[in-house]
Design a protein around this motif. Sequence first.
Motif, PDB file in Angstrom:
ATOM      1  N   ALA A   1      46.100  34.632  41.267  1.00 45.04           N
ATOM      2  CA  ALA A   1      45.684  35.796  42.047  1.00 45.04           C
ATOM      3  C   ALA A   1      46.900  36.620  42.449  1.00 45.04           C
ATOM      4  CB  ALA A   1      44.900  35.357  43.275  1.00 45.04           C
ATOM      5  N   GLY A   2      46.638  37.764  43.114  1.00 42.75           N
ATOM      6  CA  GLY A   2      47.718  38.645  43.525  1.00 42.75           C
ATOM      7  C   GLY A   2      48.655  38.027  44.537  1.00 42.75           C
ATOM      8  N   ASP A   3      48.195  37.011  45.273  1.00 49.14           N
ATOM      9  CA  ASP A   3      49.066  36.341  46.244  1.00 49.14           C
ATOM     10  C   ASP A   3      49.886  35.225  45.616  1.00 49.14           C
ATOM     11  OD1 ASP A   3      47.099  34.492  45.745  1.00 49.14           O
ATOM     12  OD2 ASP A   3      46.470  34.242  47.831  1.00 49.14           O
ATOM     13  N   GLY A   4      49.790  35.071  44.294  1.00 47.01           N
ATOM     14  CA  GLY A   4      50.569  34.053  43.598  1.00 47.01           C
ATOM     15  C   GLY A   4      49.922  32.687  43.539  1.00 47.01           C
ATOM     16  N   LYS A   5      48.741  32.521  44.151  1.00 47.81           N
ATOM     17  CA  LYS A   5      48.077  31.223  44.153  1.00 47.81           C
ATOM     18  C   LYS A   5      47.138  31.091  42.957  1.00 47.81           C
ATOM     19  CE  LYS A   5      48.262  30.744  49.197  1.00 47.81           C
ATOM     20  NZ  LYS A   5      47.465  30.567  50.447  1.00 47.81           N
ATOM     21  N   THR A   6      46.968  29.844  42.506  1.00 49.67           N
ATOM     22  CA  THR A   6      46.113  29.577  41.354  1.00 49.67           C
ATOM     23  C   THR A   6      44.644  29.762  41.709  1.00 49.67           C
ATOM     24  OG1 THR A   6      47.700  28.003  40.436  1.00 49.67           O
ATOM     25  CG2 THR A   6      45.433  27.834  39.664  1.00 49.67           C
ATOM     26  N   ILE A   7      43.908  30.392  40.830  1.00 48.27           N
ATOM     27  CA  ILE A   7      42.460  30.540  40.983  1.00 48.27           C
ATOM     28  C   ILE A   7      41.815  29.343  40.293  1.00 48.27           C
ATOM     29  CG2 ILE A   7      40.458  32.007  40.570  1.00 48.27           C
ATOM     30  CD1 ILE A   7      42.411  34.347  40.208  1.00 48.27           C
ATOM     31  N   GLY A   8      41.307  28.421  41.061  1.00 50.71           N
ATOM     32  CA  GLY A   8      40.714  27.226  40.484  1.00 50.71           C
ATOM     33  C   GLY A   8      39.503  27.532  39.634  1.00 50.71           C
ATOM     34  N   ASN A   9      39.226  26.669  38.684  1.00 49.45           N
ATOM     35  CA  ASN A   9      38.034  26.777  37.841  1.00 49.45           C
ATOM     36  C   ASN A   9      37.982  28.110  37.091  1.00 49.45           C
ATOM     37  OD1 ASN A   9      35.609  25.873  36.729  1.00 49.45           O
ATOM     38  ND2 ASN A   9      34.374  26.732  38.389  1.00 49.45           N
ATOM     39  N   SER A  10      39.134  28.583  36.638  1.00 47.21           N
ATOM     40  CA  SER A  10      39.166  29.850  35.892  1.00 47.21           C
ATOM     41  C   SER A  10      39.649  29.667  34.453  1.00 47.21           C
ATOM     42  CB  SER A  10      40.058  30.871  36.610  1.00 47.21           C
ATOM     43  OG  SER A  10      41.384  30.405  36.751  1.00 47.21           O
ATOM     44  N   ALA A  11      39.885  28.439  34.048  1.00 45.27           N
ATOM     45  CA  ALA A  11      40.315  28.173  32.672  1.00 45.27           C
ATOM     46  C   ALA A  11      39.095  27.964  31.785  1.00 45.27           C
ATOM     47  CB  ALA A  11      41.213  26.948  32.625  1.00 45.27           C
TER      48      ALA A  11
ATOM     49  N   ARG B   1      37.073  32.787  45.254  1.00 47.12           N
ATOM     50  CA  ARG B   1      37.377  33.165  43.877  1.00 47.12           C
ATOM     51  C   ARG B   1      37.958  34.573  43.868  1.00 47.12           C
ATOM     52  NH1 ARG B   1      36.345  31.741  38.634  1.00 47.12           N
ATOM     53  NH2 ARG B   1      35.078  29.949  39.175  1.00 47.12           N
ATOM     54  N   LYS B   2      39.267  34.654  44.012  1.00 48.54           N
ATOM     55  CA  LYS B   2      39.933  35.946  44.021  1.00 48.54           C
ATOM     56  C   LYS B   2      40.026  36.520  42.612  1.00 48.54           C
ATOM     57  CE  LYS B   2      42.726  35.403  48.198  1.00 48.54           C
ATOM     58  NZ  LYS B   2      44.096  35.517  48.774  1.00 48.54           N
ATOM     59  N   ALA B   3      40.253  37.819  42.561  1.00 49.39           N
ATOM     60  CA  ALA B   3      40.437  38.485  41.271  1.00 49.39           C
ATOM     61  C   ALA B   3      41.819  38.154  40.721  1.00 49.39           C
ATOM     62  CB  ALA B   3      40.276  39.987  41.435  1.00 49.39           C
ATOM     63  N   PRO B   4      41.999  38.197  39.405  1.00 51.90           N
ATOM     64  CA  PRO B   4      43.313  37.906  38.823  1.00 51.90           C
ATOM     65  C   PRO B   4      44.366  38.910  39.271  1.00 51.90           C
ATOM     66  CG  PRO B   4      41.591  37.830  37.150  1.00 51.90           C
ATOM     67  CD  PRO B   4      40.970  38.425  38.376  1.00 51.90           C
ATOM     68  N   GLY B   5      45.590  38.437  39.409  1.00 55.21           N
ATOM     69  CA  GLY B   5      46.709  39.320  39.729  1.00 55.21           C
ATOM     70  C   GLY B   5      47.214  40.038  38.485  1.00 55.21           C
ATOM     71  N   ARG B   6      48.440  40.542  38.556  1.00 52.50           N
ATOM     72  CA  ARG B   6      48.995  41.318  37.446  1.00 52.50           C
ATOM     73  C   ARG B   6      48.958  40.512  36.148  1.00 52.50           C
ATOM     74  NH1 ARG B   6      53.824  41.923  39.195  1.00 52.50           N
ATOM     75  NH2 ARG B   6      53.456  43.886  40.327  1.00 52.50           N
ATOM     76  N   THR B   7      48.460  41.154  35.089  1.00 51.48           N
ATOM     77  CA  THR B   7      48.324  40.502  33.798  1.00 51.48           C
ATOM     78  C   THR B   7      48.831  41.415  32.691  1.00 51.48           C
ATOM     79  OG1 THR B   7      46.326  39.346  34.577  1.00 51.48           O
ATOM     80  CG2 THR B   7      46.725  39.389  32.208  1.00 51.48           C
ATOM     81  N   PHE B   8      49.794  40.942  31.923  1.00 53.41           N
ATOM     82  CA  PHE B   8      50.288  41.677  30.756  1.00 53.41           C
ATOM     83  C   PHE B   8      49.541  41.174  29.527  1.00 53.41           C
ATOM     84  CE2 PHE B   8      53.735  41.709  33.810  1.00 53.41           C
ATOM     85  CZ  PHE B   8      54.182  43.023  33.769  1.00 53.41           C
ATOM     86  N   LYS B   9      49.072  42.106  28.702  1.00 55.88           N
ATOM     87  CA  LYS B   9      48.348  41.743  27.496  1.00 55.88           C
ATOM     88  C   LYS B   9      48.927  42.490  26.304  1.00 55.88           C
ATOM     89  CE  LYS B   9      43.868  40.437  29.446  1.00 55.88           C
ATOM     90  NZ  LYS B   9      42.391  40.620  29.359  1.00 55.88           N
TER      91      LYS B   9
END
Length: 675
Positions: free
Chosen positions: A220-230, A660-668
């Motif tokens: 997430a944007g706060d740097g914490k892992t979003i569980g159950n998102s894999a 369940r926070k939204a994903p943080g910065r993501t490069f694709k």
Amino acid sequence: MLSPLYRGTTALVCMSLALPAAAQDYPGFLGTLILTGGKRDLSFGTALSRTVIDEEEIEDRQASTVAQLIDSAPGVTLVNGTTPQGSGINIRGFGANTTYGSDQKIAVLVDGAAVGSEELYRIGTQLFTDPMLYKQAEVLRGTIGSFAYGAGIVGGVVKLQTKDAGDFTGGEPGFGGAQTFEFSSNGGGKVSSTTLAWQPTQGAEFLLNYTLRDQGDLTAGDGKTIGNSAFRTPSGLAKAKFTFGQDDAHELTFSYSQTIADDKDVPYDQFATTGGSFGNVDRLTDTRQAVLDYRYNPASDLVDLRMNLSHADQKIEYAYVPGSSPLEGTPTFPFLVGTVNADQRYQTSKLTLSNRALFGSDMIGHDLLAGVEFIRKERKDNGAAGAPGGTDRRLALFLIDEITMGAVTVTPALRYETSKVESATTFGTFKNDALMGGLALAYDFGNGLSVFGSAAYTEGLPIIDDLGAGAVAIDKMRKTEKSHTFELGAEYTGADVFASGDSLTLRGNAYATQMWDITSYTVAGSTSTNLERVETRGFELEASYGHATGLYVDVAGHIGSGEEFAPGASGIDWRNAAADRLQLTLGQKWSDRLDLSWEMVHSADRRDAFGADLPTATVHNLRATWRPELTSWLDRTEVRFGIENALDLDYVGHLSSPTRKAPGRTFKVSLTKAF
């Protein structure tokens, strides 16, 4: 039964260019124009609230799930994240909710096959499929465009169209295909999609696609892992198409798609990020769709016959992970284990026969679509997990007639549906039927401006999920949910509006929906008392502007509100109402070689899955598409770069679980090579 429909159509005082949704499978139906200035194609000349996401935009968005792809349409909300197992689709406040991934108020079709419509506890839409398989995603919002697709549709319809071999061979005999590799920084995501196409003759073409998508847990944007998102989802598509007969009047298409998710030691509750009281499970999800489509289109205005036969099959197998629930060893644990170990399977077979006929005179023209539909849904009994088993057999007739009289267009639409729901256990058999329909009116001023409006009435027939013991369940099985929706709007399209060579398309429409005789939603805090009614209203805006220099601007917005009413009580905020949202895209194209864009998505009046207010959120996304020069060795190569949530905003999505926070910065980055 029909009185609300008659009241609605009598009260409609508006004019529109009406486009029956059922007819959109037919090229040129109603002469609708598709105009674009940027990424998003807009329909001009239709009373239907319709958003089309084409193959180029699908590829540019680099979405991980279909739900994540279509939430860019006005009034559409992505609920509970970006994983296929947990995410849900909500349109105008109906669809996915805090308990189920579907409430039967939206329909999802893959090449005509009905998917993702089961009310399975704490699981998303069951739309386990990959965006790479599709060349078009279409969102029809509201009821007026739904009468060829189902009963009780209040939110809208999502139609997905798989890729064809001709898209890669150019419609000429020979071989073709493409290979795509994609990587994302957040969660270490990896995608490989391989497509092979072969056209041995002008009248035969074959396609195979295999896509493997692998993603780790997101941050997430706060740097914490979003569980159950894999997740890891291999998907496949096989498709064959044949055209034959005089003037190629016959067309036969077969498609088969399958996606498997084999998850180990994951939360049973797919809306949550941890196991909670349910604990963890090993879950195998296998979903398949098979479709046979036949079209007979001879040189006759009276015959354009289509048959669509589909079968959708999904299995979900569970195995509880010992020691994962804090309730293990307590008296309630045996019941809990029975719930999380209960396997699920449901199958839907559907046959749709329809014909389009053109007839009339110089004064009045008819474009008539008539059809019949047979549906059989069978579900394995899973009472332990709150999913009763049984069969649901339905017969439906629909009729949509566009009547053109100069600048005025009148489009009545009717659907009659009858159902027989039979319990797999002792709950009994129940029969219901309903007649529903709508009317759209239009006036075209002939200068690029048109005004439109519609009224629609629909009824939702009881489903297998409503089966149960006791008076409350029996009452639900003998009652139909009723709703009406009114829409009014205007649209404009023109060229050379502000500068030579530019184009502008604007469309705005207001809607108001009321639903009563409710069986889907209970009063907050109750498991047996249903809401008395739900009222929603809103305004949707879509616009696209393109300049001759390649500059473009796309706009999509929604603002609205809703109330729910308990028996004898005043209204409170509707728990599933869509957020106020504005999406603005500013981009620049240099021919078809380079496309750079910035997208801003601003959302207000947001709340989480439990009704708590969320702050306003503004997310920025950057995208680039590069196609090298034809003379280079990279001919027919496309390179795409994307930065999602570029400012790394820490936020929770509208209607999502607060954990369940939204994903943080993501490069694709993705690389596609066609051959």
